[in-house]
Design an enzyme around this catalytic site. Sequence first.
Site, PDB file in Angstrom:
ATOM      1  N   HIS A   5      43.678  44.318  39.511  1.00 24.72           N
ATOM      2  CA  HIS A   5      44.302  43.341  40.757  1.00 24.72           C
ATOM      3  C   HIS A   5      45.093  44.751  41.523  1.00 24.72           C
ATOM      4  O   HIS A   5      45.176  45.825  40.919  1.00 24.72           O
ATOM      5  CB  HIS A   5      45.679  42.651  39.952  1.00 24.72           C
ATOM      6  CG  HIS A   5      46.614  43.643  39.175  1.00 24.72           C
ATOM      7  ND1 HIS A   5      46.694  43.860  37.828  1.00 24.72           N
ATOM      8  CD2 HIS A   5      47.657  44.320  39.765  1.00 24.72           C
ATOM      9  CE1 HIS A   5      47.770  44.363  37.816  1.00 24.72           C
ATOM     10  NE2 HIS A   5      48.412  44.637  38.631  1.00 24.72           N
TER      11      HIS A   5
ATOM     12  N   GLU B 158      46.305  38.696  41.521  1.00 25.17           N
ATOM     13  CA  GLU B 158      45.628  39.099  40.258  1.00 25.17           C
ATOM     14  C   GLU B 158      44.306  38.372  40.429  1.00 25.17           C
ATOM     15  O   GLU B 158      43.501  37.872  41.383  1.00 25.17           O
ATOM     16  CB  GLU B 158      46.385  37.824  39.233  1.00 25.17           C
ATOM     17  CG  GLU B 158      47.851  38.355  38.894  1.00 25.17           C
ATOM     18  CD  GLU B 158      47.778  39.357  38.236  1.00 25.17           C
ATOM     19  OE1 GLU B 158      46.738  39.980  37.541  1.00 25.17           O
ATOM     20  OE2 GLU B 158      49.141  39.866  37.808  1.00 25.17           O
TER      21      GLU B 158
ATOM     22  N   ASP C  16      55.420  44.736  47.683  1.00 26.24           N
ATOM     23  CA  ASP C  16      55.519  43.493  47.027  1.00 26.24           C
ATOM     24  C   ASP C  16      57.075  43.556  46.545  1.00 26.24           C
ATOM     25  O   ASP C  16      57.839  44.469  46.427  1.00 26.24           O
ATOM     26  CB  ASP C  16      54.654  43.013  45.672  1.00 26.24           C
ATOM     27  CG  ASP C  16      54.342  44.399  44.844  1.00 26.24           C
ATOM     28  OD1 ASP C  16      55.442  45.279  44.756  1.00 26.24           O
ATOM     29  OD2 ASP C  16      53.304  44.648  44.420  1.00 26.24           O
TER      30      ASP C  16
ATOM     31  N   ASP D 100      43.005  44.860  35.084  1.00 29.16           N
ATOM     32  CA  ASP D 100      41.929  43.752  35.588  1.00 29.16           C
ATOM     33  C   ASP D 100      41.538  43.775  36.942  1.00 29.16           C
ATOM     34  O   ASP D 100      41.065  42.870  37.499  1.00 29.16           O
ATOM     35  CB  ASP D 100      42.817  42.464  35.304  1.00 29.16           C
ATOM     36  CG  ASP D 100      43.925  42.396  36.110  1.00 29.16           C
ATOM     37  OD1 ASP D 100      44.434  43.080  36.686  1.00 29.16           O
ATOM     38  OD2 ASP D 100      44.665  41.107  35.985  1.00 29.16           O
TER      39      ASP D 100
END
Length: 261
Positions: free
Chosen positions: A138, A143, A67, A136
């Site tokens: 991700h 996400e 990313d 979470d």
Amino acid sequence: MEVVIVPDAKAGGELIAEAMAQLLRRKPDALLGVATGSTPLPVYEALAAKVRSGAVDTAQARIAQLDEYVGLPAEHPESYRSVLRREVLEPLGIDMDAFMGPDGTAADVQAACEAYDTALGGSGGVDLQLLGIGTDGHIGFNEPCSSLASRTRIKTLTEQTRIDNARFFDGDIEQVPHHVITQGIGTILEARHVVLLATGEGKADAVAASVEGPVAAVCPASALQLHPHATVVVDEAAASKLKLADYFRHTYAHKPDWQGI
């Protein structure tokens, strides 16, 4: 999916570094997908030690980025390209010519996303993709509720993520970009081998949901259950919520050495 429980982060780093080294011995020009953040640092440190000792040759190795921030110049010290140059390429002795990543400064960001997705496929595909995991669930910047079939695309950072990342920008959240380009979950799953490293008690719930929970967009890392060669390496703290922890320990302890991970 194989789950390997190790004593600590250092042991996890050494295990994954050896898997990368074995891959490079079989395929010297392997394309390694790498992630940023503190979690994978023990992997890069262990692999760099192998390079220095002559245990593995990275002269032909290639590196692919997971990313990148949108709008941050490539030469900015906190662009992920710069971070990976410092933490991965330079320690491993790999030239920037062997590096591929998305153009976060492109005038047409969507076209840049599509171009990177195409380039990954045109390169022969990622041989081993290293991932971390968020609390979470991700992976990359995918996400919760990201499409499990998503491709490389632009994503908007949550306010919490920008607050968390402000520490890399002198504590000034205004310097943190609002958008990133990230490989999609569908893109990530095209790697031949996906290795996720998680350490610390703070990742325990996410690990349990990813490994033992249902495959669901609410936990993006759960998509790894669908991959034919996915390995989840966790330390004891990150494994603390796994109901099948004893089973995972037993199966790995009795695995033939020649299989690796």
